[in-house]
Design an enzyme around this catalytic site. Sequence first.
Site, short mmCIF file in Angstrom:
data_model
loop_
_atom_site.label_atom_id
_atom_site.label_comp_id
_atom_site.label_asym_id
_atom_site.label_seq_id
_atom_site.Cartn_x
_atom_site.Cartn_y
_atom_site.Cartn_z
N TYR A 65 20.30 17.32 -13.95
CA TYR A 65 19.87 16.58 -15.13
C TYR A 65 18.52 17.05 -15.64
O TYR A 65 18.21 16.90 -16.82
CB TYR A 65 19.77 15.08 -14.81
CG TYR A 65 21.02 14.29 -15.05
CD1 TYR A 65 22.22 14.66 -14.46
CD2 TYR A 65 21.00 13.15 -15.85
CE1 TYR A 65 23.37 13.91 -14.66
CE2 TYR A 65 22.15 12.40 -16.07
CZ TYR A 65 23.33 12.80 -15.47
OH TYR A 65 24.45 12.05 -15.67
N LYS A 70 28.27 19.37 -2.09
CA LYS A 70 29.27 20.43 -2.31
C LYS A 70 28.75 21.65 -1.55
O LYS A 70 28.56 22.74 -2.11
CB LYS A 70 29.43 20.68 -3.82
CG LYS A 70 30.57 21.59 -4.19
CD LYS A 70 31.95 20.98 -4.02
CE LYS A 70 33.03 22.02 -4.26
NZ LYS A 70 34.39 21.53 -3.95
N ASP A 104 34.43 16.42 -4.03
CA ASP A 104 35.83 16.29 -4.51
C ASP A 104 36.61 15.37 -3.57
O ASP A 104 37.35 14.48 -4.00
CB ASP A 104 36.50 17.67 -4.66
CG ASP A 104 36.32 18.58 -3.45
OD1 ASP A 104 35.53 18.24 -2.53
OD2 ASP A 104 36.97 19.65 -3.42
N ASP A 127 26.41 10.09 -10.73
CA ASP A 127 26.81 9.58 -12.05
C ASP A 127 28.33 9.40 -12.07
O ASP A 127 28.85 8.36 -12.47
CB ASP A 127 26.37 10.57 -13.13
CG ASP A 127 26.77 10.12 -14.51
OD1 ASP A 127 26.57 8.93 -14.82
OD2 ASP A 127 27.30 10.95 -15.29
N ASP A 172 30.76 5.58 -11.48
CA ASP A 172 31.71 5.04 -12.47
C ASP A 172 33.07 4.78 -11.81
O ASP A 172 33.73 3.78 -12.08
CB ASP A 172 31.90 5.99 -13.66
CG ASP A 172 30.95 5.69 -14.81
OD1 ASP A 172 29.85 5.15 -14.55
OD2 ASP A 172 31.29 6.01 -15.96
C1 IPM Z 1 24.26 6.34 -16.29
C2 IPM Z 1 24.54 6.93 -17.65
C3 IPM Z 1 23.42 7.90 -18.01
C4 IPM Z 1 23.42 9.00 -16.98
C5 IPM Z 1 23.47 8.45 -19.44
C6 IPM Z 1 23.54 7.37 -20.46
C7 IPM Z 1 22.32 9.39 -19.72
O1 IPM Z 1 25.79 7.54 -17.66
O2 IPM Z 1 23.21 5.70 -16.14
O3 IPM Z 1 25.07 6.53 -15.40
O4 IPM Z 1 24.17 9.97 -17.11
O5 IPM Z 1 22.66 8.90 -16.03
MG MG Z 2 26.92 7.26 -15.87
#
Ligand code: IPM
Ligand code: MG
Length: 366
Positions: A143, A193, A225, A249, A253
Amino acid sequence: MAQARKIVVLPGDGIGPEIIAEGQKILEAVNERHDLGLSTRTCVFGGAAYDETGKPLPGETLAACRDADAILLGAIGGPQYDEAPRELRPERGLLGLRSELGLFANLRPALLYPELADASSLKPELVAGLDLMILRELTGGIYFGQPRGIEERDGERVGFNTMVYRESEIRRIAVRAFEIARQRNSRLCSVDKANVLEVSELWREIMIDVGKSYPDVELSHMYVDNAAMQLVRAPKQFDVMVTGNLFGDVLSDAAAMLTGSIGMLPSASLDESGKGLYEPIHGSAPDIAGQGVANPLATILSVSMMLRYTLREDAAADAIDAAVSSVLAAGCRCRDIATGHAGEHVIDTQEMGDAVLAALQAGEKA
Ligand code: IPM
Ligand code: MG
């Protein structure tokens, strides 16, 4: 009363202002009832700040955040900013804030409330009792790595980023991870990884080294993975997962969906001293913004995390957590966590905030 502690509130974009209004309602209620001495100040941030000032993270907002004890953020971003220069997009504001404040430790707990087992995308028996913590490194890795860019090479455009971790960056997130594991079930899985990437090879080596100081914590390693597969195959095998910025990240999710909805998950991003930024992990959801249907529980639970991790007000945090459990037990559901079962009442954003507030007041009278 204790000295006033400063909270900066950043509503942001999309559903941000709607969910923040409910989070603030709860924050104000516990502030009063528990005599916490918190003062709050709202600042512009993200796309809203870009519209108003031309920058997603205006200097004044950054200064207020630096000066604050804790920050409560809604969400940022929206399709209307896709054409803005990359440096001025709302996401850059968030990344800038994380990096300027040194918020390197991102805690993303995935906890399944028993009432929501049917809302999960997995079979209830696979997720019942799920309680896992993802610790994501937040201010390094691909990032932020340099060099990065899009440039012309040999007559065509090339896009590139750099995945880089310094030993010290790995070490400090490792220490946090072992400490957190120790407070839970003492099992830590480091995700990397290392079969392909040198940066992961170093990551793994440092994790093992730091682990020598935590012989009571069981350390394991998993390729990313496989970790993605295991999360949707048998998520209860995990206690704490620690991983880098990009892998975290993605995995967080996926973990969120196991709990029924991404609308349920709070997060904390902490610096070395424990000061933090608290935000729901879902985004600004422009598709439902302004409709009053967004689930405010992730934000309300972020308020609870703020009380627990930065402000050290466990009683107030416990009260909020109990209130959320009781509204779920009573069948209150926003649209994202409704399954159509008998006994559910589907309610809107504001009604959910009010239900938590009422449960909070009822719980504290009892
Ligand atoms: C998160 C979001 C952010 C990230 C974005 C909005 C920059 O997806 O906080 O997970 O990728 O970190
Ligand atoms: Mg995110």
